[in-house]
Each structure stands twice: as structure tokens, then as C-alpha cells.
Design a protein around this motif. Structure first.
Motif, PDB file in Angstrom:
ATOM      1  N   LEU A  34      33.255  48.977  44.033  1.00  0.00           N
ATOM      2  CA  LEU A  34      34.739  49.245  43.917  1.00  0.00           C
ATOM      3  C   LEU A  34      35.122  50.640  44.216  1.00  0.00           C
ATOM      4  O   LEU A  34      36.143  50.865  44.899  1.00  0.00           O
ATOM      5  CB  LEU A  34      35.148  48.827  42.413  1.00  0.00           C
ATOM      6  N   LEU A  35      34.203  51.777  43.797  1.00  0.00           N
ATOM      7  CA  LEU A  35      34.443  52.849  44.157  1.00  0.00           C
ATOM      8  C   LEU A  35      34.750  53.234  45.694  1.00  0.00           C
ATOM      9  O   LEU A  35      35.501  53.924  46.189  1.00  0.00           O
ATOM     10  CB  LEU A  35      33.482  53.842  43.511  1.00  0.00           C
ATOM     11  N   LEU A  68      37.248  36.991  23.369  1.00  0.00           N
ATOM     12  CA  LEU A  68      37.980  37.990  24.114  1.00  0.00           C
ATOM     13  C   LEU A  68      37.061  38.705  25.129  1.00  0.00           C
ATOM     14  O   LEU A  68      37.480  38.932  26.236  1.00  0.00           O
ATOM     15  CB  LEU A  68      38.448  38.760  23.062  1.00  0.00           C
ATOM     16  N   TRP A  69      36.096  38.951  24.608  1.00  0.00           N
ATOM     17  CA  TRP A  69      34.867  39.652  25.627  1.00  0.00           C
ATOM     18  C   TRP A  69      34.690  38.769  26.813  1.00  0.00           C
ATOM     19  O   TRP A  69      34.642  39.523  27.968  1.00  0.00           O
ATOM     20  CB  TRP A  69      33.663  40.081  24.835  1.00  0.00           C
ATOM     21  N   ILE A  70      34.306  37.781  26.404  1.00  0.00           N
ATOM     22  CA  ILE A  70      33.954  36.819  27.770  1.00  0.00           C
ATOM     23  C   ILE A  70      35.017  36.673  28.849  1.00  0.00           C
ATOM     24  O   ILE A  70      34.906  37.026  29.979  1.00  0.00           O
ATOM     25  CB  ILE A  70      33.456  35.492  27.080  1.00  0.00           C
ATOM     26  N   VAL A  71      36.055  36.311  28.088  1.00  0.00           N
ATOM     27  CA  VAL A  71      37.158  36.068  28.993  1.00  0.00           C
ATOM     28  C   VAL A  71      37.876  37.480  29.802  1.00  0.00           C
ATOM     29  O   VAL A  71      37.951  37.546  31.101  1.00  0.00           O
ATOM     30  CB  VAL A  71      38.670  35.710  28.122  1.00  0.00           C
ATOM     31  N   LEU A  72      37.780  38.475  28.860  1.00  0.00           N
ATOM     32  CA  LEU A  72      38.065  39.639  29.634  1.00  0.00           C
ATOM     33  C   LEU A  72      37.151  40.240  30.633  1.00  0.00           C
ATOM     34  O   LEU A  72      37.485  40.612  31.975  1.00  0.00           O
ATOM     35  CB  LEU A  72      38.216  40.813  28.597  1.00  0.00           C
ATOM     36  N   LEU A  73      35.760  39.931  30.461  1.00  0.00           N
ATOM     37  CA  LEU A  73      34.717  40.397  31.537  1.00  0.00           C
ATOM     38  C   LEU A  73      34.802  39.527  32.631  1.00  0.00           C
ATOM     39  O   LEU A  73      34.854  40.063  34.070  1.00  0.00           O
ATOM     40  CB  LEU A  73      33.445  40.443  31.028  1.00  0.00           C
ATOM     41  N   ASP A  74      35.075  38.275  32.603  1.00  0.00           N
ATOM     42  CA  ASP A  74      35.294  37.385  33.695  1.00  0.00           C
ATOM     43  C   ASP A  74      36.382  37.751  34.235  1.00  0.00           C
ATOM     44  O   ASP A  74      36.231  37.731  35.763  1.00  0.00           O
ATOM     45  CB  ASP A  74      35.187  35.952  33.060  1.00  0.00           C
ATOM     46  N   THR A  75      37.334  38.044  33.832  1.00  0.00           N
ATOM     47  CA  THR A  75      38.868  38.268  34.626  1.00  0.00           C
ATOM     48  C   THR A  75      38.491  39.554  35.486  1.00  0.00           C
ATOM     49  O   THR A  75      38.963  39.714  36.741  1.00  0.00           O
ATOM     50  CB  THR A  75      39.960  38.361  33.704  1.00  0.00           C
ATOM     51  N   LEU A  76      38.035  40.642  34.752  1.00  0.00           N
ATOM     52  CA  LEU A  76      37.913  41.873  35.402  1.00  0.00           C
ATOM     53  C   LEU A  76      36.846  41.791  36.663  1.00  0.00           C
ATOM     54  O   LEU A  76      37.451  42.246  37.885  1.00  0.00           O
ATOM     55  CB  LEU A  76      37.114  42.892  34.547  1.00  0.00           C
ATOM     56  N   ILE A  77      35.786  40.985  36.561  1.00  0.00           N
ATOM     57  CA  ILE A  77      34.979  40.784  37.729  1.00  0.00           C
ATOM     58  C   ILE A  77      35.478  40.197  38.930  1.00  0.00           C
ATOM     59  O   ILE A  77      35.475  40.490  39.923  1.00  0.00           O
ATOM     60  CB  ILE A  77      33.559  39.902  37.251  1.00  0.00           C
ATOM     61  N   ALA A  78      36.564  39.078  38.281  1.00  0.00           N
ATOM     62  CA  ALA A  78      37.150  38.464  39.585  1.00  0.00           C
ATOM     63  C   ALA A  78      38.068  39.459  40.306  1.00  0.00           C
ATOM     64  O   ALA A  78      38.222  39.181  41.592  1.00  0.00           O
ATOM     65  CB  ALA A  78      37.878  37.087  39.075  1.00  0.00           C
ATOM     66  N   LEU A  79      38.786  40.057  39.537  1.00  0.00           N
ATOM     67  CA  LEU A  79      39.825  40.909  40.000  1.00  0.00           C
ATOM     68  C   LEU A  79      38.984  42.039  41.002  1.00  0.00           C
ATOM     69  O   LEU A  79      39.538  42.480  42.035  1.00  0.00           O
ATOM     70  CB  LEU A  79      40.704  41.661  39.041  1.00  0.00           C
ATOM     71  N   PHE A  80      38.073  42.666  40.310  1.00  0.00           N
ATOM     72  CA  PHE A  80      37.274  43.789  41.282  1.00  0.00           C
ATOM     73  C   PHE A  80      36.875  42.992  42.501  1.00  0.00           C
ATOM     74  O   PHE A  80      36.914  43.746  43.383  1.00  0.00           O
ATOM     75  CB  PHE A  80      36.103  44.099  40.456  1.00  0.00           C
ATOM     76  N   ALA A  81      36.182  41.850  42.361  1.00  0.00           N
ATOM     77  CA  ALA A  81      35.570  41.439  43.654  1.00  0.00           C
ATOM     78  C   ALA A  81      36.837  41.086  44.814  1.00  0.00           C
ATOM     79  O   ALA A  81      36.481  41.343  45.641  1.00  0.00           O
ATOM     80  CB  ALA A  81      34.840  40.047  43.185  1.00  0.00           C
ATOM     81  N   THR A  82      38.002  40.710  44.245  1.00  0.00           N
ATOM     82  CA  THR A  82      39.081  40.552  45.028  1.00  0.00           C
ATOM     83  C   THR A  82      39.412  41.816  45.729  1.00  0.00           C
ATOM     84  O   THR A  82      39.555  41.721  46.964  1.00  0.00           O
ATOM     85  CB  THR A  82      40.043  39.783  44.390  1.00  0.00           C
ATOM     86  N   ILE A 110      37.716  44.495  46.170  1.00  0.00           N
ATOM     87  CA  ILE A 110      36.586  44.976  47.203  1.00  0.00           C
ATOM     88  C   ILE A 110      37.041  44.135  48.659  1.00  0.00           C
ATOM     89  O   ILE A 110      36.909  44.572  49.422  1.00  0.00           O
ATOM     90  CB  ILE A 110      35.203  44.842  46.739  1.00  0.00           C
ATOM     91  N   MET A 111      36.859  42.761  48.332  1.00  0.00           N
ATOM     92  CA  MET A 111      36.903  41.952  49.585  1.00  0.00           C
ATOM     93  C   MET A 111      38.329  42.280  50.541  1.00  0.00           C
ATOM     94  O   MET A 111      38.294  42.258  51.621  1.00  0.00           O
ATOM     95  CB  MET A 111      36.754  40.684  49.241  1.00  0.00           C
ATOM     96  N   PHE A 112      39.405  42.312  49.682  1.00  0.00           N
ATOM     97  CA  PHE A 112      40.704  42.647  50.708  1.00  0.00           C
ATOM     98  C   PHE A 112      40.627  43.899  51.097  1.00  0.00           C
ATOM     99  O   PHE A 112      41.136  44.206  52.292  1.00  0.00           O
ATOM    100  CB  PHE A 112      41.907  42.273  49.468  1.00  0.00           C
ATOM    101  N   THR A 113      40.174  44.982  50.253  1.00  0.00           N
ATOM    102  CA  THR A 113      40.376  46.202  51.126  1.00  0.00           C
ATOM    103  C   THR A 113      39.408  46.149  52.323  1.00  0.00           C
ATOM    104  O   THR A 113      39.832  46.996  53.502  1.00  0.00           O
ATOM    105  CB  THR A 113      39.545  47.251  49.999  1.00  0.00           C
ATOM    106  N   VAL A 114      38.225  45.629  52.215  1.00  0.00           N
ATOM    107  CA  VAL A 114      37.527  45.725  53.434  1.00  0.00           C
ATOM    108  C   VAL A 114      38.339  44.781  54.596  1.00  0.00           C
ATOM    109  O   VAL A 114      38.201  45.372  55.754  1.00  0.00           O
ATOM    110  CB  VAL A 114      36.073  44.944  53.143  1.00  0.00           C
ATOM    111  N   ILE A 115      38.691  43.600  54.261  1.00  0.00           N
ATOM    112  CA  ILE A 115      39.543  42.904  55.084  1.00  0.00           C
ATOM    113  C   ILE A 115      40.667  43.859  55.918  1.00  0.00           C
ATOM    114  O   ILE A 115      40.974  44.021  57.086  1.00  0.00           O
ATOM    115  CB  ILE A 115      40.051  41.373  54.586  1.00  0.00           C
ATOM    116  N   PHE A 116      41.405  44.370  55.018  1.00  0.00           N
ATOM    117  CA  PHE A 116      42.617  45.146  55.482  1.00  0.00           C
ATOM    118  C   PHE A 116      42.268  46.293  56.163  1.00  0.00           C
ATOM    119  O   PHE A 116      42.861  46.795  57.213  1.00  0.00           O
ATOM    120  CB  PHE A 116      43.561  45.497  54.222  1.00  0.00           C
ATOM    121  N   THR A 117      41.092  46.902  55.732  1.00  0.00           N
ATOM    122  CA  THR A 117      40.622  48.211  56.401  1.00  0.00           C
ATOM    123  C   THR A 117      40.369  47.974  58.052  1.00  0.00           C
ATOM    124  O   THR A 117      40.533  48.638  58.890  1.00  0.00           O
ATOM    125  CB  THR A 117      39.608  48.823  55.712  1.00  0.00           C
ATOM    126  N   ALA A 118      39.844  46.693  58.315  1.00  0.00           N
ATOM    127  CA  ALA A 118      39.517  46.280  59.471  1.00  0.00           C
ATOM    128  C   ALA A 118      40.423  45.695  60.180  1.00  0.00           C
ATOM    129  O   ALA A 118      40.502  45.079  61.318  1.00  0.00           O
ATOM    130  CB  ALA A 118      38.004  45.542  59.405  1.00  0.00           C
TER     131      ALA A 118
END
Ligand code: PHE
Length: 462
Positions: free
Chosen positions: A187-188, A252-266, A268-276
Motif C-alpha cells: 500500500l505504501l 466488530l474487529w473481524i468485520v473491520l479487518l476484513d473490510t480494510l483488507i479488501a479496500l487496501f487490496a483494491t 493497490i491493484m487499481f493504482t498499479v493498473i492506472f499507473t500503467a
């Protein structure tokens, strides 16, 4: 004499294990793709609402049924609601069986791409390589597919064999932090790429005019898959929660962690795609993004800084996330065999793992290597065993299981029975039982019923 039921060693251990179940290919493989297909923005907001308004209450319901009865899904529903509800539990066990049989195959691909990207990192990326072709070749290579999925199944069986604390919890405690660390690193590094602004705008800037009813239902259907709901995985994990561990906080923790990971992954992937500037080449399939566009972009000059180092790490991430999900799927089936049939854990794990692998063979040979298995068509437009199973699970099994579980918790269990599990002194101060009850009785069943009606009318959410 009855053996004492195993428990998670602590609340943190439980949250890790359950978040490990939730975080999986749904977050890294399915969510980014459906966000892409539905034009981001508004879809993401709807998804977040579905997670909070439907996913979270059902998560609490499943965990409370498990903790209350201290039984895996069949026994738990029988005891908490009534004997006939054992059938709903059996439907969940069957769902775990089928879902695991094909999930393992995609998980196996992550092993292949890990090995492949390591080779490219060491030897250099051969110019002119077509990743589309590489993907097609590997997935149509029967023996390779069998080897990959056998490897993944063996790892899953090995962990479940060791039991709740020594296997499932211990692996989650080690793997989840590693997964977070890799994801944060990616992500960074994505924030340093030129496409990050465009990616963030795509994901978070809503255009509600582009949203239609089927996108809303797709978001809702996905919230079941991604949170491991609707088939008893969370009932089973809930049955290993000790009485002093809080269901509300853990949910709450499970749902929060799951959602954060999905958003982070997205991101990352979209940044790579838009960069290229690869928007047009992502391809019309989930596979296209994770296994065709991304590997290429990691190795393309000037797109991802240190891309050749990050690429193998990325596929390790996918493999770890998938493994903590496959163990929860196998545990649903194994816990059923242990609790209902009195089979010892070691034997149950091998028997269930082996039986599921027979179907994994069918899924592994679904991508062109074996014509009959690749072309069989039960549901129109879903050729091959793999697509057939995925279609059946995502469209029929999870929503119907989810509907049964919400009605069980909201309408068939008494108010006292559910209240005493949620309001037991471990809940956060602001928690209001009445709000949960309102959501579990009305909002969640109505929403899930809408998915089922849509599927009956011909919709497709796989
Ligand atoms: N939640 C997992 C994922 O997102 C999939 C899963 C579904 C696991 C149901 C267990 C039970 O990949």
C-alpha cells in the motif's frame, strides 16, 4: 466420557482465526474485480452499508449460536432452535464441502504465480511474454493443477489435524500479521505511484447514477462470501469461544479487518493498473486482474518501484490469505464429523480432507485439461465443474443458508436466549441489543430474500 471442548486461548487469538477465515480470495480476488465492474465509488459505499447493516448483525448471530451451544453447526442449530434445524446445519456443511473443493484450485494458482514470479525476479522477466498465454497454459495443464491443489489441500489438512489452538489459532496468529505487513508495504509503495490519485478517486468518489439494483444485490451477496457467513463457519468458530470472550467486540474487529483488507487490496491493484494506463486490458474476468494484468505490471519498467521484489510477496499474501480461509472451511466439515459422529479429530480430518479432494480433482481439471469436466453444463453459461460449483454456492447455498440463520436468530430463538449471549457484561458500553434485534429480524432477512428472489428470476452473483 465426553472430551472437553477445545477453546481459543484468548479473544485476540479468536479474532485472528475468524478474521483469517473472512480474509481470503474474496478480498483479494473477487472484491477488486466486482468493484471494477461496477465502476467503484457508489458500489463501494453500498458494499460498506451491506457489511454494516447485514453482515455485522449476521456475524453476531452466527457467533452467538456457536458460543451458546458449544456445538458445530448441525448440533448448534438443533439445540438453539429445534431438531428440524439440523437440516439447515447440514446444508452449511455441504456448502463448506463444495466451496472448499474449488476454492483450493484458485489458491493453488497463487502458489504457481509465487514460483513463477520468483523465477522472473531471479532470472529477469523475458520480454514479449504473454501473461494471458501463461495463465491459459497453466490452468489447462491437468497434472500441474492436480499437484498445486494437492499441495494446498495437504497444508489445509495438516493444520486442521493439529486442532483448534495448536493448529488453526497458531497459524492465524503468525500468518495474519505477516499478511498485514506485506499489504501495508504494498500500500505504501502504491502511494508513490503516479496512478494512485486516479485509483482513489475511482474507488471513493461515488456516482450514484451508475448504480443499478443488480449492483446492490451483488454487493450484498459478496458481503456473505467475504465474511464467511451463511454456511456455519462462524457458528463453528463461535463454538470455540469461551464464555468470558465478547461476541460483539470480536464481530466488530473481524468485520473491520476484513473490510480494510479488501479496500487496501483494491487500492493497490487499481493504482498499479492506472499507473500503467492498463484500464482497457484488465480483461472481463476476475482472473484477468489478479493473474494476468498484475504479474505483468509488477515487472513492467517504471510502474511499480521494486516491482520484481514485491511480486512474489504479493502472491505469498494471496496464498496465506487463502490458507486461513481453507482451514475454516475444512473445520466446518471436520467439526461436524467429530461432534455428530464421534469420530476423533485426526481421523475425521483425513477422511473429510480426502473426500473433499476427490471433488477438488474435478475442479482442478475444469480449465480445459479434461474436456468432459471442462464443458459439462448444469447452469446455463457456466461450463465446467468449477463454474457450476461456484455458481451454486454463491447464488443458492450462501443466501439460503444466510436467510435461514437470520430467521433462526431473529424469529425462532427467544429474545432472552439471544440477549443473554450479546449482553453479558463483555459488550462495549454503546451496544444496544434492540438495534441488533431490529436488524436481524427485519433488515437482514429482507435484504437476503431480495437476493434469492433475484436469483430465482435469473440473476447471477458468482
Ligand atoms: N471469506 C472467505 C473469502 O473471502 C471465503 C469463505 C467463505 C471462507 C465461507 C469460509 C467460509 O475468501
Amino acid at each position: 466420557m465426553e472430551e472437553q471442548r477445545a477453546h481459543w486461548s484468548s479473544s485476540v487469538g479468536f479474532v485472528f482465526a475468524a478474521a483469517g477465515s473472512a480474509i481470503g480470495l474474496g478480498n483479494l480476488w473477487k472484491f477488486p474485480f466486482i468493484t471494477w465492474e461496477n465502476n467503484g465509488g457508489a458500489f463501494v459505499i453500498v458494499y460498506l452499508l451491506c457489511i454494516a447493516g447485514v453482515g455485522l448483525p449476521i456475524m453476531m448471530a452466527e457467533l452467538l449460536i456457536g458460543r451458546k451451544t458449544q456445538k458445530s453447526v448441525v448440533g448448534a442449530l438443533r439445540e438453539a432452535v429445534g431438531p428440524a434445524w439440523g437440516l439447515v446445519g447440514a446444508w452449511g456443511v455441504l456448502c463448506g464441502f463444495i466451496l472448499l473443493s474449488y476454492y483450493t484450485v484458485i489458491a493453488g494458482w497463487s502458489l504457481y504465480y509465487f514460483a513463477r514470479t520468483v523465477t522472473w525476479t531471479v532470472e529477469g522477466f523475458p520480454q514479449g511474454t504473454s501473461l494471458g498465454e501463461i495463465f491459459g497454459e497453466q490452468s489447462a495443464n491437468g497434472p500441474l493443477q492436480l499437484l498445486l491443489s494437492l499441495g494446498f489441500s495437504a497444508a489445509t489438512v495438516g493444520i486442521v489435524y493439529l486442532g483448534v489452538q495448536k493448529g488453526i489459532e497458531r497459524i492465524a496468529r503468525v500468518f495474519l500479521p505477516v499478511l498485514f505487513a506485506i499489504l501495508l508495504l504494498l500500500l505504501l509503495s502504491s502511494f508513490g505511484m503516479s496512478g494512485s490519485g486516479e485509483a482513489l478517486a475511482f474507488i471513493f468518489h461515488p456516482h450514484f447514477s451508475e448504480l443499478d439494483g443488480s449492483s446492490v444485490l451483488e454487493a450484498l451477496g459478496h458481503s456473505f462470501f467475504t465474511l464467511s457467513l451463511g454456511m456455519g463457519a462462524m457458528v463453528t468458530y463461535g463454538s470455540y469461544i469461551a464464555r468470558d470472550q465478547s461476541i460483539v467486540k470480536a464481530s466488530l474487529w473481524i468485520v473491520l479487518l476484513d473490510t480494510l483488507i479488501a479496500l487496501f487490496a483494491t487500492i493497490i491493484m487499481f493504482t498499479v493498473i492506472f499507473t500503467a494506463s492498463m484500464q482497457d486490458q484488465v480483461g472481463g474476468s476476475t482472473v484477468g486482474m489478479l493473474f494476468i494484468a498484475l504479474p505483468q505490471l509488477f515487472f513492467q519498467e517504471g510502474v511499480v518501484p521494486f516491482g520484481s521484489v514485491l511480486a512474489p510477496l504479493f502472491y505469498v499474501l494471496v496464498a496465506l490469505a487463502a490458507l486461513t480461509s481453507t482451514i475454516s472451511l475444512l473445520e466446518v466439515v471436520v467439526a461436524y464429523a467429530i461432534d455428530q459422529h464421534g469420530i476423533a479429530r485426526h481421523k475425521a480430518t483425513i477422511l473429510c480432507g480426502g473426500a473433499i479432494f476427490v471433488f477438488t480433482i474435478l475442479a482442478a481439471l475444469s480449465f480445459g485439461s479434461t474436456p468432459i469436466i471442462s464443458t459439462m453444463e448444469i447452469f446455463e453459461g457456466k461450463p465446467g465443474w468449477f463454474s457450476t460449483a461456484d455458481h451454486f454456492v454463491s447464488n443458492w447455498m450462501l443466501p439460503t443458508g444466510g436467510l435461514a440463520i437470520t430467521t433462526a436468530a431473529g424469529w425462532f430463538m427467544t429474545r432472552e436466549a439471544t440477549e443473554s449471549e450479546l449482553v453479558d457484561g463483555t459488550e462495549p458500553r454503546w451496544f444496544r441489543y434492540g438495534v441488533w434485534r431490529l436488524f436481524i429480524r427485519f433488515v437482514a432477512p429482507a435484504a437476503v430474500a431480495a437476493i434469492i428472489i433475484r436469483v430465482i428470476l435469473g440473476g447471477d452473483f458468482s
